[in-house]
Design an enzyme around this catalytic site. Structure first.
Site, PDB file in Angstrom:
ATOM      1  N   TYR A  14       0.809  -1.215   0.000  1.00  0.00           N
ATOM      2  CA  TYR A  14       0.000   0.000   0.000  1.00  0.00           C
ATOM      3  C   TYR A  14       0.843   1.266   0.000  1.00  0.00           C
ATOM      4  O   TYR A  14       0.646   2.168   0.798  1.00  0.00           O
ATOM      5  CB  TYR A  14      -0.959  -0.016   1.206  1.00  0.00           C
ATOM      6  N   TYR A 142     -14.173  -4.648   3.674  1.00  0.00           N
ATOM      7  CA  TYR A 142     -12.826  -5.067   3.272  1.00  0.00           C
ATOM      8  C   TYR A 142     -12.591  -6.458   3.852  1.00  0.00           C
ATOM      9  O   TYR A 142     -12.886  -6.695   5.024  1.00  0.00           O
ATOM     10  CB  TYR A 142     -11.776  -4.099   3.830  1.00  0.00           C
ATOM     11  N   ASP A 246     -16.435 -11.985   9.293  1.00  0.00           N
ATOM     12  CA  ASP A 246     -15.016 -11.681   9.187  1.00  0.00           C
ATOM     13  C   ASP A 246     -14.628 -10.833  10.391  1.00  0.00           C
ATOM     14  O   ASP A 246     -14.826  -9.622  10.386  1.00  0.00           O
ATOM     15  CB  ASP A 246     -14.732 -10.953   7.869  1.00  0.00           C
ATOM     16  N   LYS A 275      -5.333 -11.238  12.620  1.00  0.00           N
ATOM     17  CA  LYS A 275      -4.632 -10.111  13.270  1.00  0.00           C
ATOM     18  C   LYS A 275      -4.232 -10.294  14.746  1.00  0.00           C
ATOM     19  O   LYS A 275      -3.093 -10.527  15.031  1.00  0.00           O
ATOM     20  CB  LYS A 275      -5.452  -8.847  13.066  1.00  0.00           C
TER      21      LYS A 275
HETATM   22  C1  LIG Z   1      -6.815  -7.069   7.589  1.00  0.00           C
HETATM   23  C2  LIG Z   1      -8.100  -7.716   7.278  1.00  0.00           C
HETATM   24  C3  LIG Z   1      -8.165  -8.862   6.463  1.00  0.00           C
HETATM   25  C4  LIG Z   1      -6.953  -9.430   5.783  1.00  0.00           C
HETATM   26  O1  LIG Z   1      -5.989  -9.885   6.675  1.00  0.00           O
HETATM   27  P1  LIG Z   1      -4.478 -10.024   6.175  1.00  0.00           P
HETATM   28  O2  LIG Z   1      -3.794 -10.725   7.317  1.00  0.00           O
HETATM   29  O3  LIG Z   1      -3.983  -8.635   5.969  1.00  0.00           O
HETATM   30  O4  LIG Z   1      -4.484 -10.828   4.945  1.00  0.00           O
HETATM   31  C5  LIG Z   1      -9.386  -9.452   6.275  1.00  0.00           C
HETATM   32  N1  LIG Z   1     -10.504  -8.947   6.821  1.00  0.00           N
HETATM   33  C6  LIG Z   1     -10.481  -7.855   7.613  1.00  0.00           C
HETATM   34  C7  LIG Z   1     -11.748  -7.371   8.217  1.00  0.00           C
HETATM   35  C8  LIG Z   1      -9.286  -7.194   7.858  1.00  0.00           C
HETATM   36  O5  LIG Z   1      -9.262  -6.075   8.587  1.00  0.00           O
END
Ligand SMILES: *Cc1c(COP(=O)(O)O)cnc(C)c1O
Length: 433
Positions: A14, A142, A246, A275
């Protein structure tokens, strides 16, 4: 060439290398502090892209990884298994709603999403239903940068060059809201009517709905009401469509509850976690599903198995870090710490918006605080975001605005004094705008 030679070979995510300000070389971290080569200290108020929970170089997690590395660093995860993976799966399931009992490990948030999307599709396929190829998602969500995740997240606006390469997805409106928003019910009603229509046309060909529940993080910490999520889930479930939460960004306490599905009292068919899963130390992720889904993959034949896996699936170092992080939650009562952070966010943001008329749409949930900076010229929003980022850095604050949205998502170890001082410095930056 304005980049120093250390960046002759590194390509950063990015980033437009030609115009980006020089990168800052970080040599150590401790708590919320990260220190650069010149000895300058920055406060990491965004948990290094939302991964860090208990502070940088947390000694307990560092020790757990070190102990594990000396015992077993990695082992093939098909046909073999190890205690850290078993224990972490069990503890995560204990924290999630009852029916979520099966953990599939991968190594980042995007792959956790890919796994959920593929499992949802194959859930139908294994039952002889091959026409459910469509996914539903919220506008602005996202979900990560691999192709499947990009497809359901394409309205986040990050993927222009890849627009022609996407999976079929239909989007549901996202009634973004904030305290004092008088149109919220009207927006939700419209959105639900749109969903109803979508479902009448496409439900029979839809595999799953995927959502970022309650807060769209990457789109700029956009909040919606729990009532809306509940209504959407109820509608799609009437058509047997599977539901994927997610929680890659929000899981592990960001909203004040361990997981959003607990907060909403919804048991989705899949939860994606990454994360914060290791406290921010190691790349690891998990897709958790129900026994009902799992059962559809069982048979005498490999043909119904989930033919998918990653080399580092269930990496022991990541699992050891995850276990150490969950122990900290218990031992240090981290969730109550997040409550304190939330209450300081509320009082300080109120003061900030009273002192600075540019501050609008103030919103807070758990560890997360966000507001918009009303600069009136949307064409300059990205310029403002870079200008703000540099001004915060000059104050020793690592804060990366998304467009005109300034947000904080600090590691939970931030002290009250540090948080108050952060707001004082933000106030200083905004006053100078
Ligand atoms: C960061 C993120 C992802 C992707 O995770 P990466 O480890 O960066 O591939 C997927 N969904 C959400 C909601 C995120 O914030």
């Amino acid at each position: 060439m304005n980049q120093p030679s250390m960046l002759n070979h590194v390509w950063q995510p990015y980033t437009q290398p030609q115009t980006a300000p020089p990168s800052i070389e970080i040599v150590k971290g401790s708590g919320i502090e990260i220190t650069d080569r010149q000895g300058r200290v920055y406060w990491d108020l965004i948990s290094s892209w939302w991964v860090n929970l208990h502070g940088h170089a947390n000694p307990k997690i560092a020790q757990a990884i070190s102990d594990q590395a000396k015992q077993l660093e990695q082992v093939i995860f098909a046909g073999f298994v190890h205690q850290p993976a078993i224990d972490l799966a069990e503890q995560i399931c204990d924290l999630l709603p009852g029916p979520l009992t099966r953990v599939f490990y991968s190594d980042n948030g995007s792959t956790a999403v890919e796994v959920a999307m593929k499992m949802a599709y194959q859930y139908w396929y294994n039952q002889g239903i091959k026409k459910r190829k469509l996914y539903l998602a919220f506008e602005g969500d996202y979900h990560g940068d691999t192709f499947g995740a990009m497809s359901v997240g394409r309205s986040s606006g990050y993927y222009e060059p890849f627009a022609d390469l996407m999976l079929p997805v239909k989007f549901i409106p996202y009634p973004e809201t904030w305290p004092g928003d008088e149109q919220v019910e009207e927006k939700e009603e419209k959105a639900l009517a749109h969903l109803k229509q979508l479902l009448e046309q496409h439900a029979h060909e839809t595999a799953a709905l995927i959502i970022e529940p309650l807060i769209q993080c990457a789109k700029g910490m956009r909040f919606c009401r729990p009532e809306y999520i509940q209504a959407v889930v109820e509608q799609v479930r009437a058509y047997d469509i599977l539901v994927i939460f997610d929680e890659v960004a929000l899981g592990f306490g960001r909203t004040g509850e361990m997981f959003v599905c607990n907060k909403l009292n919804i048991t989705p068919d899949f939860v994606c976690l990454s994360k914060g899963i290791t406290g921010g130390f190691m790349p690891l992720s998990a897709t958790i599903t129900t026994d009902k889904v799992y059962q559809t993959f069982l048979s005498d034949s490999y043909a119904t198995a989930f033919s998918h896996g990653h080399s580092y699936a269930g990496n022991p170092l990541g699992c050891a870090a995850g276990l150490a992080s969950l122990k900290i939650f218990k031992d240090e009562n981290t969730l109550s710490k997040i409550q304190q952070i939330e209450s300081i966010h509320r009082t300080e943001l109120k003061r900030l918006s009273e002192n600075n008329p540019v501050v609008t749409c103030v919103r807070v949930m758990g560890d997360i605080a966000a507001f918009n900076v009303n600069v009136n010229q949307s064409a300059y929003q990205s310029a403002v975001s870079i200008q703000l980022r540099q001004a915060f850095l000059a104050q020793g604050l690592l804060i990366r605005p998304i467009g005109d949205v300034v947000y904080l998502m600090p590691p939970y170890c931030i002290t009250e004094a540090q948080l108050y001082e952060t707001y004082e410095k933000i106030n200083r930056v905004l006053a100078a705008l």
